[in-house]
Design an enzyme around this catalytic site. Structure first.
Site, PDB file in Angstrom:
ATOM      1  N   TYR A 125       0.817  -1.220   0.000  1.00  0.00           N
ATOM      2  CA  TYR A 125       0.000   0.000   0.000  1.00  0.00           C
ATOM      3  C   TYR A 125       0.850   1.270   0.000  1.00  0.00           C
ATOM      4  O   TYR A 125       0.443   2.320  -0.502  1.00  0.00           O
ATOM      5  CB  TYR A 125      -0.919  -0.016   1.233  1.00  0.00           C
ATOM      6  CG  TYR A 125      -1.921   1.112   1.276  1.00  0.00           C
ATOM      7  CD1 TYR A 125      -3.187   0.952   0.726  1.00  0.00           C
ATOM      8  CD2 TYR A 125      -1.599   2.335   1.854  1.00  0.00           C
ATOM      9  CE1 TYR A 125      -4.103   1.977   0.762  1.00  0.00           C
ATOM     10  CE2 TYR A 125      -2.505   3.368   1.883  1.00  0.00           C
ATOM     11  CZ  TYR A 125      -3.758   3.189   1.338  1.00  0.00           C
ATOM     12  OH  TYR A 125      -4.659   4.208   1.370  1.00  0.00           O
ATOM     13  N   LYS A 174      -1.469 -14.096   3.010  1.00  0.00           N
ATOM     14  CA  LYS A 174      -1.449 -14.810   1.719  1.00  0.00           C
ATOM     15  C   LYS A 174      -0.099 -15.515   1.618  1.00  0.00           C
ATOM     16  O   LYS A 174       0.594 -15.449   0.587  1.00  0.00           O
ATOM     17  CB  LYS A 174      -1.668 -13.798   0.583  1.00  0.00           C
ATOM     18  CG  LYS A 174      -1.877 -14.395  -0.790  1.00  0.00           C
ATOM     19  CD  LYS A 174      -3.227 -15.034  -0.972  1.00  0.00           C
ATOM     20  CE  LYS A 174      -3.317 -15.732  -2.308  1.00  0.00           C
ATOM     21  NZ  LYS A 174      -4.572 -16.485  -2.478  1.00  0.00           N
ATOM     22  N   ASP A 207      -8.192 -14.468   0.663  1.00  0.00           N
ATOM     23  CA  ASP A 207      -9.332 -14.678  -0.241  1.00  0.00           C
ATOM     24  C   ASP A 207     -10.447 -15.443   0.473  1.00  0.00           C
ATOM     25  O   ASP A 207     -11.622 -15.085   0.385  1.00  0.00           O
ATOM     26  CB  ASP A 207      -8.905 -15.369  -1.547  1.00  0.00           C
ATOM     27  CG  ASP A 207      -7.859 -16.462  -1.347  1.00  0.00           C
ATOM     28  OD1 ASP A 207      -7.388 -16.623  -0.212  1.00  0.00           O
ATOM     29  OD2 ASP A 207      -7.535 -17.160  -2.318  1.00  0.00           O
ATOM     30  N   ASP A 231      -6.737  -2.582   4.119  1.00  0.00           N
ATOM     31  CA  ASP A 231      -7.441  -1.506   3.427  1.00  0.00           C
ATOM     32  C   ASP A 231      -8.725  -2.053   2.792  1.00  0.00           C
ATOM     33  O   ASP A 231      -9.808  -1.483   2.939  1.00  0.00           O
ATOM     34  CB  ASP A 231      -6.495  -0.943   2.358  1.00  0.00           C
ATOM     35  CG  ASP A 231      -7.121   0.173   1.544  1.00  0.00           C
ATOM     36  OD1 ASP A 231      -7.678   1.091   2.151  1.00  0.00           O
ATOM     37  OD2 ASP A 231      -7.054   0.110   0.303  1.00  0.00           O
TER      38      ASP A 231
END
Ligand code: ATP
Length: 335
Positions: A125, A174, A207, A231
């Protein structure tokens, strides 16, 4: 005891929702004094800078700021004033509660009560090392995750759980694909979790977490994750419980903390007196928690909830015909 806080009234609907919020805080008599400081478009117009030195000094001195949304004009030095503030004060923890509220246009009018704790200073980010090849065909971005950054955010999440009586921390990652960055975050989280045997800890790939949030959000208590995932997930969570008009956020560091509404300046309704002040009010409740006034924080949250329950003077975004001021008055009556 009196606590001075820096108050940034902001742009767009900012001044309207801030004035309403301060009226509610004044009615609560919680001993706050306000030092007003400018940032954003209004600061640029008055003082020629988006983030004047006096504003930074005020936050540095008071260590606590309540901030309305700000406009960052394109081409004025920063890509975002909010991101700049996080950097300047090393506000490493972005803390966003999402709770079901009555009478909101929400998929989950009950059952959701979770907090997203997002690492705020590193990861994709931040946009470190961004470049585009000369032919415009290839873009590159660096992603840095550190053990220190991971450790302090995970520790923050567990400490928050202990302090607020929450039972579970879900580490979202992840690491199966992003083995270096997300892998380091996950390994660090596992080590920190060992120190908190009183709090349940589970792990979830990002996910799957998104799907689980949409299908069974009640299983979550505290989510801790890296910057970009946080975010996205925190907005997803706001969407589960009635949207941005009700979503507060805190940016917390060791030396300063800034409390805010998550939504933007809403230029489409600015100056019309119909902005919903709830997100900033709930941000003010987070601030009262941070200032070790949990009973007052709860008092404020309960007044907001019972006003929503009674459908008293709700603003148009909540389906009512009230104004920012009449809504704030209705909340004051229920304090
Ligand atoms: P910015 O550029 O500052 O992000 P924006 O309009 O793109 O502004 P938001 O300010 O978050 O983004 O607004 C998105 C939509 O939600 C707009 O239609 C706005 O009117 C509405 N909205 C946002 N905040 C509120 C609020 N507090 N009360 C009522 N409506 C709101």
């Amino acid at each position: 005891m009196t606590q001075t806080i820096t108050v940034i009234r902001g742009d767009g609907i900012g001044p309207e929702i801030m004035d309403a919020t301060l009226r509610v805080l004044d009615a609560m008599n919680v001993g706050l004094q306000y030092e007003f400081a400018d940032a954003g478009l209004v600061a640029l117009e008055k003082q020629g800078e988006l983030l004047p030195a006096a504003t930074l000094e005020s936050i540095r001195t008071n260590r606590i700021a309540l901030k309305s949304p700000l406009t960052t004009p394109v081409g004025e030095g920063f890509s975002s004033i909010n991101v700049e503030l996080r950097k300047r004060f090393d506000l490493y923890a972005n803390v966003r509660p999402a709770k079901s509220f009555p009478n909101t246009k929400s998929r989950f009018p009950s059952g959701v009560d979770l907090v997203t704790v997002r690492e705020n200073t590193e990861g994709a980010y931040i946009g470190e090392g961004q470049s585009l090849s000369e032919d415009g065909e290839t873009a590159v971005l660096q992603q840095k995750v550190t053990r220190r950054g991971s450790e302090r955010i995970v520790r923050y999440a567990f400490e928050l759980a202990r302090r607020t009586g929450r039972k579970k921390v879900t580490v979202v990652h992840k690491a199966n694909i992003l083995k270096s960055t997300s892998g380091l975050f996950l390994r660090t989280a596992r080590t920190v979790a060992q120190e908190y045997s009183d709090i349940e800890c589970n792990e979830m790939i990002v996910d799957n977490c998104c799907m689980q949030l949409v299908m069974r959000p009640e299983q979550f208590d505290i989510i801790v994750t890296t910057n970009l995932f946080g975010d996205i997930i925190s907005d997803l969570c706001a969407g589960l419980v009635g949207g941005l008009g009700l979503a507060p956020g805190a940016n917390i560091g060791t030396d300063a903390a800034i409390f805010e509404a998550v939504h933007g300046t809403a230029p489409d309704i600015a100056g019309q007196g119909k902005a919903n002040p709830c997100a900033l009010l709930l941000g003010a409740a987070q601030m009262l928690d941070h200032l070790a006034m949990p009973e007052q924080a709860e008092r404020l949250r309960k007044a907001v909830i019972s006003t929503l329950e009674a459908k008293d003077s709700l603003t148009p975004d909540l389906g009512g015909s009230g104004t920012t001021d009449t809504f704030a008055d209705a909340i004051i009556r229920r304090l």
